[in-house]
Scaffold this motif. Structure first.
Motif, mmCIF file in Angstrom:
data_model
loop_
_atom_site.group_PDB
_atom_site.id
_atom_site.type_symbol
_atom_site.label_atom_id
_atom_site.label_comp_id
_atom_site.label_asym_id
_atom_site.label_seq_id
_atom_site.Cartn_x
_atom_site.Cartn_y
_atom_site.Cartn_z
ATOM 1 N N ALA A 124 58.245 52.301 62.563
ATOM 2 C CA ALA A 124 59.423 53.420 62.429
ATOM 3 C C ALA A 124 60.484 53.141 63.307
ATOM 4 N N GLY A 125 60.257 52.771 64.422
ATOM 5 C CA GLY A 125 61.246 52.722 65.469
ATOM 6 C C GLY A 125 62.016 51.453 64.893
ATOM 7 N N ILE A 126 61.567 50.310 64.749
ATOM 8 C CA ILE A 126 62.164 49.072 64.480
ATOM 9 C C ILE A 126 63.191 49.214 63.209
ATOM 10 N N ALA A 127 62.584 50.120 62.333
ATOM 11 C CA ALA A 127 63.288 50.446 61.003
ATOM 12 C C ALA A 127 64.709 51.224 61.178
ATOM 13 N N GLU A 128 64.465 52.190 62.066
ATOM 14 C CA GLU A 128 65.589 52.960 62.582
ATOM 15 C C GLU A 128 66.620 52.124 63.248
ATOM 16 N N ARG A 129 66.214 51.094 64.312
ATOM 17 C CA ARG A 129 67.110 50.283 64.884
ATOM 18 C C ARG A 129 67.807 49.430 63.854
ATOM 19 N N ALA A 130 67.079 48.963 62.917
ATOM 20 C CA ALA A 130 67.688 48.226 61.780
ATOM 21 C C ALA A 130 68.841 48.614 61.065
ATOM 22 N N LEU A 133 71.676 48.410 63.223
ATOM 23 C CA LEU A 133 72.550 47.180 63.398
ATOM 24 C C LEU A 133 73.160 46.384 62.026
ATOM 25 N N ARG A 134 72.518 46.960 60.777
ATOM 26 C CA ARG A 134 72.654 46.231 59.623
ATOM 27 C C ARG A 134 73.346 47.292 58.791
ATOM 28 N N PRO A 135 75.054 46.974 58.474
ATOM 29 C CA PRO A 135 75.332 48.305 58.074
ATOM 30 C C PRO A 135 74.949 48.171 56.521
ATOM 31 N N SER A 136 74.123 47.060 55.666
ATOM 32 C CA SER A 136 73.950 46.840 54.545
ATOM 33 C C SER A 136 72.945 47.817 54.075
ATOM 34 N N LEU A 137 72.083 48.437 55.356
ATOM 35 C CA LEU A 137 70.692 49.009 55.293
ATOM 36 C C LEU A 137 71.003 50.843 55.323
ATOM 37 N N LYS A 138 72.237 51.218 55.454
ATOM 38 C CA LYS A 138 72.509 52.564 55.775
ATOM 39 C C LYS A 138 72.309 52.963 54.297
ATOM 40 N N GLY A 139 71.601 54.334 54.523
ATOM 41 C CA GLY A 139 71.346 55.187 53.234
ATOM 42 C C GLY A 139 70.079 54.634 52.523
ATOM 43 N N ARG A 140 69.602 53.532 52.744
ATOM 44 C CA ARG A 140 68.367 53.269 52.030
ATOM 45 C C ARG A 140 67.258 53.929 52.801
ATOM 46 N N GLU A 141 66.247 54.681 52.049
ATOM 47 C CA GLU A 141 65.265 55.201 52.640
ATOM 48 C C GLU A 141 63.933 54.321 52.769
ATOM 49 N N HIS A 142 63.795 53.456 51.925
ATOM 50 C CA HIS A 142 62.684 52.549 52.017
ATOM 51 C C HIS A 142 62.858 51.224 52.114
ATOM 52 N N VAL A 404 78.844 32.509 64.941
ATOM 53 C CA VAL A 404 79.410 33.339 65.854
ATOM 54 C C VAL A 404 80.848 33.720 65.085
ATOM 55 N N VAL A 405 81.510 32.654 64.639
ATOM 56 C CA VAL A 405 82.817 32.921 64.067
ATOM 57 C C VAL A 405 82.695 34.090 62.903
ATOM 58 N N ALA A 406 81.770 33.482 62.081
ATOM 59 C CA ALA A 406 81.399 34.512 60.902
ATOM 60 C C ALA A 406 81.162 35.924 61.325
ATOM 61 N N ALA A 407 80.373 36.100 62.351
ATOM 62 C CA ALA A 407 79.796 37.485 62.683
ATOM 63 C C ALA A 407 81.220 38.250 63.175
ATOM 64 N N GLU A 408 82.050 37.449 64.048
ATOM 65 C CA GLU A 408 83.470 38.195 64.375
ATOM 66 C C GLU A 408 84.249 38.438 63.289
ATOM 67 N N ARG A 409 84.165 37.687 62.295
ATOM 68 C CA ARG A 409 84.947 38.221 60.999
ATOM 69 C C ARG A 409 84.344 39.477 60.359
ATOM 70 N N MET A 410 82.967 39.601 60.306
ATOM 71 C CA MET A 410 82.178 40.777 59.772
ATOM 72 C C MET A 410 82.469 41.966 60.694
ATOM 73 N N GLY A 411 82.945 42.094 61.885
ATOM 74 C CA GLY A 411 82.910 42.985 62.624
ATOM 75 C C GLY A 411 82.300 43.171 63.859
ATOM 76 N N GLY A 412 81.604 42.055 64.015
ATOM 77 C CA GLY A 412 80.632 41.670 65.027
ATOM 78 C C GLY A 412 79.248 41.261 65.004
ATOM 79 N N ARG A 413 78.831 41.322 63.912
ATOM 80 C CA ARG A 413 77.478 40.872 63.668
ATOM 81 C C ARG A 413 77.074 40.294 62.377
ATOM 82 N N LEU A 414 76.204 39.289 62.314
ATOM 83 C CA LEU A 414 76.069 38.881 60.543
ATOM 84 C C LEU A 414 75.091 39.818 60.072
ATOM 85 N N ASP A 415 75.242 40.018 58.889
ATOM 86 C CA ASP A 415 74.624 40.809 57.979
ATOM 87 C C ASP A 415 74.436 40.232 56.715
ATOM 88 N N PRO A 416 73.186 39.640 56.305
ATOM 89 C CA PRO A 416 71.811 39.543 56.908
ATOM 90 C C PRO A 416 71.961 38.506 58.079
#
Length: 611
Positions: A124-130, A133-142, A404-416
């Motif tokens: 539960a805790g690691i799913a909330e953290r994910a 950290l990952r915008p692509s997972l926002k709004g997904r219940e499972h 690192v360069v790609a993450a900076e262009r994405m707003g800070g972090r690579l996703d996935p």
């Protein structure tokens, strides 16, 4: 004296008598209760109905003298006996299981983190953290568990599974055959959600994971020394990042580190060789020359071509520095150039240099494209003399910096997120400033896992200060079986801490027996116990929580192990066949098979599904 002994004997006898009575009574109840209940159950199952005899001594006497037929008439003696045996067997099995669980719980070191303290790393805790950290997972219940974090293992003894987040970076120290490949490297590659980078000096992880990773994306195999005897199906422009002084110096540093055992200790010749290589790499990249041209410049210090190329691209200061080296004392100049030649000696091998020079017939590997997808890059090299470690480190560094360069262009972090498993990093991937980059990689969504055999092994490459920096920057540390460095293990024991141990003291006097308690501080995990951690277990040191013991999850114990094992076996056979073709004059495939069988012996590729 004899009177005193007799008095003591009567005293001890009077103290033990109640316990003896309780023991005899308990044994009687167990024996008679099993006969009474098991016989009644057996009679009921065989059709005689539920008619238990009286629960009395007379019943036991009747059973002993007349047999079960007197107590349970009109029923089968076999059924009664089967009921008794089944009951005793069930109770015994349950008792053994309960005893094992209790003993395992009692034997657990007191003072280690438990389920509640590790809730943030649980499902539960690691799913909330994910989701944070990952915008692509926002709004997904499972969410699939592998989308939430990197599997570390199961909390000992009974779970739950623990995962690190996508901003954690990891340092794992384990002896050979302690489960680094099967319990860490292979699962990380198989479960990765984004791009993957793996370095190794063996083909075991490659053999297990290649077929599965092909289902996720393109597999790039960089194997200049024939570790897996993979055919050359790609090329990488080694000079691509050398158009700047920083890029040229980093590449020169990788080659220097491959021959320098301690990057923190550079003598005059090593430092001067790195400066010279920096200038030559820069001249080759800016002047659109090839690696072969660079080797020719190194062979002839009097060749003015690199100096002229640097001046043509307005790099006058670098040109003057290189010219100063060339015009210096002959002995000094030759010493610097010879050291530089030794650093890049692997490029003299045509089998290696072809992998890093343009080839229009083959696709080019581009790190900036790789980090945006779900492709896999295997970097394989031998260690020791003649290895391509400098090239491997250069490509690994270029790929992670592209992330690192790609993450900076994405707003800070690579996703996935990107997964970088640096297996045998001290041998084949000596990135000199890796300790300084560790925390930076984590904040960019690049999950770096560095696998070393010991703390000292890392210290020999990055120096004590560098290894301390990497240790401090790693937010997840796994310490497995076989750590034999006494000083290091003693430090770990102190980090784990102490706990209170209650000791009982019994004193006897005329007034009777009295009991008192005292407390002392003992290590939660003494040094000898850390060294003797069983294979497949590890001590988890995570930032912000107390240490915990975990059980690694080898890939061959997972649900899909059968399919992956079959694929791995086929890959090993393919490697064997390619090796047989490559080894001209060998006696045949059987001789090569003797070499590859070591992969099975190490447990990296079980010989049957599920292992």
């Amino acid at each position: 004296m004899s009177g005193s002994n007799a008095t003591k004997g009567r005293m001890y006898g009077s103290e033990l008598a109640p316990w003896a009575i309780m023991l005899v009574t308990g044994c009687f109840l167990v024996i008679f209760g099993g006969i009474w209940l098991g016989g009644t159950m057996g009679a009921a199952v065989t059709g005689a109905g539920w008619n238990p005899p009286p629960f009395a001594l007379e019943t036991l006497a009747t059973f002993t003298t007349s047999g079960p037929g007197k107590l349970w008439p009109d029923t089968s003696v076999v059924g009664v006996a089967a009921g008794i045996v089944l009951l005793y067997g069930t109770v015994t099995a349950v008792g053994v299981l309960v005893t094992r669980k209790v003993m395992r719980f009692v034997s657990q070191p007191k003072g280690l983190a438990q389920r509640r303290e590790l809730a943030s790393m649980g499902p539960a805790g690691i799913a909330e953290r994910a989701r944070d950290l990952r915008p692509s997972l926002k709004g997904r219940e499972h969410l699939h568990p592998d989308e939430t974090g990197n599997l570390l293992g199961d909390l000992d003894p009974s779970g739950p599974e623990l995962r690190s987040s996508y901003e954690d970076v990891e340092l794992d120290l384990m002896a050979p055959r302690a489960g680094k490949s099967t319990g860490i490297a292979v699962p990380r590659v198989l479960r990765a959600q984004g791009a993957v980078l793996l370095t190794s000096n063996k083909s075991d992880v490659y053999a297990v994971t290649r077929a599965e990773r092909e289902r996720a994306g393109t597999v790039w195999t960089f194997d200049p020394q024939g570790i897996a005897h993979a055919p050359r199906a790609m090329w990488w422009d080694i000079l691509a990042d050398c158009h700047t002084i920083e890029g040229a110096r980093r590449l020169a540093g990788h080659f220097v580190a491959s021959v320098n055992d301690d990057s923190s200790k550079k003598d005059f010749w090593i430092s001067a060789a790195q400066n010279t290589l920096t200038a030559l790499f820069l001249a080759a990249a800016r002047g659109k020359a090839s690696v072969l041209d660079l080797l020719a410049w190194l062979a002839d210090p009097a060749d003015r071509t690199p100096i002229d190329l640097l001046r043509d691209v307005n790099m006058g200061a670098m040109a003057e520095q290189l010219q100063g080296t060339v015009r210096g004392a002959v002995e000094t100049r030759d010493g610097i150039y010879e050291t530089a030649r030794q650093c890049v000696a692997c490029l003299l091998d045509p089998e290696i240099v072809t992998w890093v020079t343009p080839d229009p017939r083959l696709p080019q590997f581009r790190p900036d494209v790789h980090v945006l997808g779900k492709d896999t890059l295997y970097l394989l090299s031998k260690d020791g003399g003649g290895s391509a470690a400098g090239v491997i480190a250069g490509l690994a560094d270029a790929t992670m910096r592209a992330g690192v360069v790609a993450a900076e262009r994405m707003g800070g972090r690579l996703d996935p997120p990107m997964t970088a498993v640096l297996d045998e990093a001290a041998n084949v991937c000596r990135i000199s400033d890796l300790p300084d980059l560790y925390s930076h990689f984590g904040s960019r969504g690049i999950n770096v896992v560095t696998l070393l055999q010991s703390y000292k092994q890392g210290s020999r490459v990055w120096g004590e200060a560098g290894m301390d920096a990497m240790w401090s920057a790693a937010t997840i540390k796994l310490l497995g079986a076989g750590l034999d460095d006494a000083d290091f293990v003693e430090k770990i024991s102190k980090l784990v801490g102490n706990h209170d141990v209650r000791t009982a003291s019994v004193s006897k006097g005329k007034e009777g027996t009295s009991r008192s308690y005292s407390y002392r501080l003992d290590p939660v995990l003494p040094a000898d116990r850390i060294r003797a951690l069983p294979k497949g277990t590890a001590l988890l040191l995570a930032t912000g929580v107390r240490p915990a013991l975990i059980r690694l999850r080898p890939w061959y114990k997972e649900a899909d192990a059968g399919r992956i094992s079959a694929q791995a076996k086929a890959e090993v056979e393919a490697i064997t066949e390619r090796a047989a073709r490559a080894w001209t004059g060998n006696t045949g495939v059987e001789a090569v098979a003797d070499v590859n069988v070591s992969m099975w012996e190490r447990g990296a590729v079980p010989q049957h599904g599920g292992g």
